[in-house]
Design a protein around this motif. Structure first.
Motif, short mmCIF file in Angstrom:
data_model
loop_
_atom_site.label_atom_id
_atom_site.label_comp_id
_atom_site.label_asym_id
_atom_site.label_seq_id
_atom_site.Cartn_x
_atom_site.Cartn_y
_atom_site.Cartn_z
N LEU A 201 -75.21 22.91 -7.06
CA LEU A 201 -75.20 23.06 -8.52
C LEU A 201 -75.83 21.85 -9.18
N PRO A 202 -76.60 22.09 -10.24
CA PRO A 202 -77.16 20.96 -10.98
C PRO A 202 -76.06 20.21 -11.74
N ILE A 203 -76.34 18.94 -12.08
CA ILE A 203 -75.35 18.16 -12.85
C ILE A 203 -75.36 18.65 -14.30
N ALA A 204 -74.17 18.80 -14.86
CA ALA A 204 -74.04 19.34 -16.21
C ALA A 204 -74.44 18.32 -17.27
N GLU A 207 -73.50 18.73 -23.31
CA GLU A 207 -73.29 20.01 -23.99
C GLU A 207 -72.67 21.04 -23.04
N GLU A 208 -73.22 21.09 -21.81
CA GLU A 208 -72.70 22.04 -20.82
C GLU A 208 -71.26 21.70 -20.42
N SER A 209 -70.95 20.40 -20.35
CA SER A 209 -69.58 19.98 -20.03
C SER A 209 -68.60 20.42 -21.10
N GLU A 230 -47.09 42.88 -16.04
CA GLU A 230 -46.62 43.63 -14.87
C GLU A 230 -47.73 44.49 -14.25
N SER A 231 -48.51 45.08 -15.13
CA SER A 231 -49.57 45.97 -14.65
C SER A 231 -50.63 45.18 -13.87
N ALA A 232 -51.06 44.05 -14.42
CA ALA A 232 -52.07 43.22 -13.76
C ALA A 232 -51.55 42.67 -12.44
N ARG A 233 -50.28 42.31 -12.41
CA ARG A 233 -49.67 41.75 -11.20
C ARG A 233 -49.70 42.74 -10.03
N LYS A 234 -49.65 44.02 -10.37
CA LYS A 234 -49.67 45.05 -9.31
C LYS A 234 -50.96 44.99 -8.49
N ALA A 235 -52.05 44.57 -9.13
CA ALA A 235 -53.35 44.54 -8.44
C ALA A 235 -53.40 43.51 -7.32
N ILE A 236 -52.48 42.53 -7.36
CA ILE A 236 -52.50 41.49 -6.31
C ILE A 236 -51.17 41.43 -5.56
N ALA A 237 -50.41 42.52 -5.62
CA ALA A 237 -49.14 42.57 -4.88
C ALA A 237 -49.44 42.45 -3.38
N GLY A 238 -48.70 41.61 -2.70
CA GLY A 238 -48.86 41.46 -1.26
C GLY A 238 -50.09 40.67 -0.83
N TRP A 239 -50.81 40.13 -1.80
CA TRP A 239 -52.06 39.42 -1.49
C TRP A 239 -51.88 37.92 -1.71
N LYS A 240 -52.38 37.10 -0.79
CA LYS A 240 -52.28 35.64 -0.94
C LYS A 240 -53.62 34.99 -0.66
N ARG A 241 -54.12 34.28 -1.64
CA ARG A 241 -55.41 33.59 -1.45
C ARG A 241 -55.46 32.32 -2.29
N ASP A 242 -56.00 31.24 -1.70
CA ASP A 242 -56.34 30.04 -2.46
C ASP A 242 -57.85 30.00 -2.60
N ILE A 243 -58.32 30.05 -3.85
CA ILE A 243 -59.77 30.08 -4.07
C ILE A 243 -60.20 28.80 -4.77
N GLN A 244 -61.14 28.09 -4.18
CA GLN A 244 -61.72 26.92 -4.85
C GLN A 244 -62.95 27.40 -5.61
N ILE A 245 -63.00 27.09 -6.89
CA ILE A 245 -64.11 27.57 -7.71
C ILE A 245 -64.93 26.40 -8.23
N LYS A 246 -66.22 26.43 -7.91
CA LYS A 246 -67.12 25.35 -8.32
C LYS A 246 -68.11 25.88 -9.35
N THR A 247 -68.18 25.20 -10.48
CA THR A 247 -69.14 25.59 -11.52
C THR A 247 -69.93 24.36 -11.94
N ARG A 248 -70.91 24.56 -12.79
CA ARG A 248 -71.76 23.45 -13.19
C ARG A 248 -70.97 22.34 -13.89
N GLY A 249 -69.94 22.74 -14.63
CA GLY A 249 -69.20 21.74 -15.39
C GLY A 249 -68.08 21.06 -14.62
N ASP A 278 -72.34 29.14 -11.11
CA ASP A 278 -73.07 28.14 -11.90
C ASP A 278 -72.53 28.08 -13.34
N ASP A 279 -72.55 29.22 -14.00
CA ASP A 279 -72.06 29.28 -15.38
C ASP A 279 -70.64 29.86 -15.40
#
Ligand code: ZN
Length: 329
Positions: A201-204, A207-209, A230-249, A278-279
């Protein structure tokens, strides 16, 4: 280890019953089954499947008259040569894509465990015909452009083989060392799946920061909203994930934990997968149900480090959809 069944446990309903109310009347519904199993012979083609399963060799049939080599060996006699007999021969395990493979992201339940996958035709060295095969990449999510017509690919054998076409698949030779390209009977466990090529990723700018900070605050609110819904929580019932998210900022982490979803401004030591976006607005829009995150992955606006985690992306889209829908009611 538990033995695998022809029908996976997840497709088998529990013994039980439920009541459904239609037009104010109650009806009792019970789970029941109707099933048939059968055994199928590979007949005259047993030698081909046995060679895949036991010897990790790829066989074709060569016409004893005109010499054409067909892989897989689907003919015992050559129709071009007044049905002269063919003989089994071994071909090489490197080939060229005969066409650009379409990619399946949303598979039917039968193939869901394999998606996303490419499906294309390969002419292996020593063969005159193309063989249909599944295609993968070790570089992260499989997106259009990685494997195209003319790409050289290598045949890879599953560690557990039962004598089916799904015992094998291909990856581009460009992703392998020379030693692995030359080795016959290369297995999936011998390939490096753990060091995908993360996009830089390019350095921010300042303004982008600032934009990033603003979008991140919005995302925090949204995630908290999802966590309470409650409704949204149903979509990830029984699911476990750690996600690292990298963006420009900057970078942050989203944790999915059996219904709970949280966003923290931290670096996870061993995330289940990495997302590069990126964005940050691309992800924010997806979570806010302004366009699907899966689409952004397919369109290469969001990169994920593990192909099979497309499944998790799909769940995030469902969360966004469920949240919006529950608010409309
Ligand atoms: Zn022939």
């Amino acid at each position: 280890m538990k033995k695998k069944k022809v029908i996976d446990d997840i497709y088998i309903p529990d013994v039980g019953s439920q009541v459904e109310t239609i037009d104010g009347k109650e009806y009792l519904i019970t789970n029941d089954a109707m099933y048939t199993f059968f055994r199928r012979t590979k007949g005259e083609f047993s030698a081909f499947f046995l060679a895949l399963k036991n010897e990790k060799r790829l066989l074709g049939c060569k016409c004893t008259k005109c010499g054409i080599v067909r892989v897989p060996p689907f003919l015992t006699h050559c129709p071009d040569c007044n049905f002269a007999p063919t003989e089994m021969i071994e071909v090489e395990q490197v080939g060229i894509m005969n066409s650009t493979p379409p990619i399946t992201y949303f598979a039917t339940s039968l193939f869901q465990h394999m998606a996303p996958y490419g499906r294309g035709r390969v002419i292996f060295k020593g063969a005159d015909t193309a063989m249909s095969i599944n295609l993968y990449t070790t570089t992260g999510i499989l997106v259009p452009g990685i494997i195209t017509k003319g790409t050289e690919v290598k045949l890879i054998f599953r560690d557990e083989r039962i004598g089916e076409m799904t015992d094998v698949f291909c990856v581009p030779t460009a992703e392998l060392t020379q030693e692995k390209i030359t080795k016959n009977g290369l297995q999936e466990s011998e390939i490096d799946w753990e060091t995908p090529q993360e996009p830089l990723l390019p350095i921010a700018s300042e303004e982008e920061s600032n934009q990033y900070r603003k979008a991140l605050d919005e995302m925090k609110d949204l995630i908290e909203d999802m966590n309470r819904n409650e409704s949204a929580r149903k979509a990830i019932a029984g699911w476990k994930r750690d996600i690292q998210i990298k963006t420009r900022g900057g970078q942050f982490a989203i944790r999915i934990d059996d219904g709970d979803i949280t966003l923290t401004e931290s670096v996870v030591s061993s995330p289940d997968f990495i997302m590069v976006c990126d964005d940050i607005h691309t992800l924010l829009d997806g979570l806010a149900y302004r366009g699907a995150i899966t689409d952004s992955v397919i369109n290469k606006k969001i990169w994920i480090s593990k192909n099979m985690e497309f499944n998790t992306i799909f769940k995030l889209d469902r969360m966004a959809r469920f949240l919006v829908r529950s608010k409309k009611v």
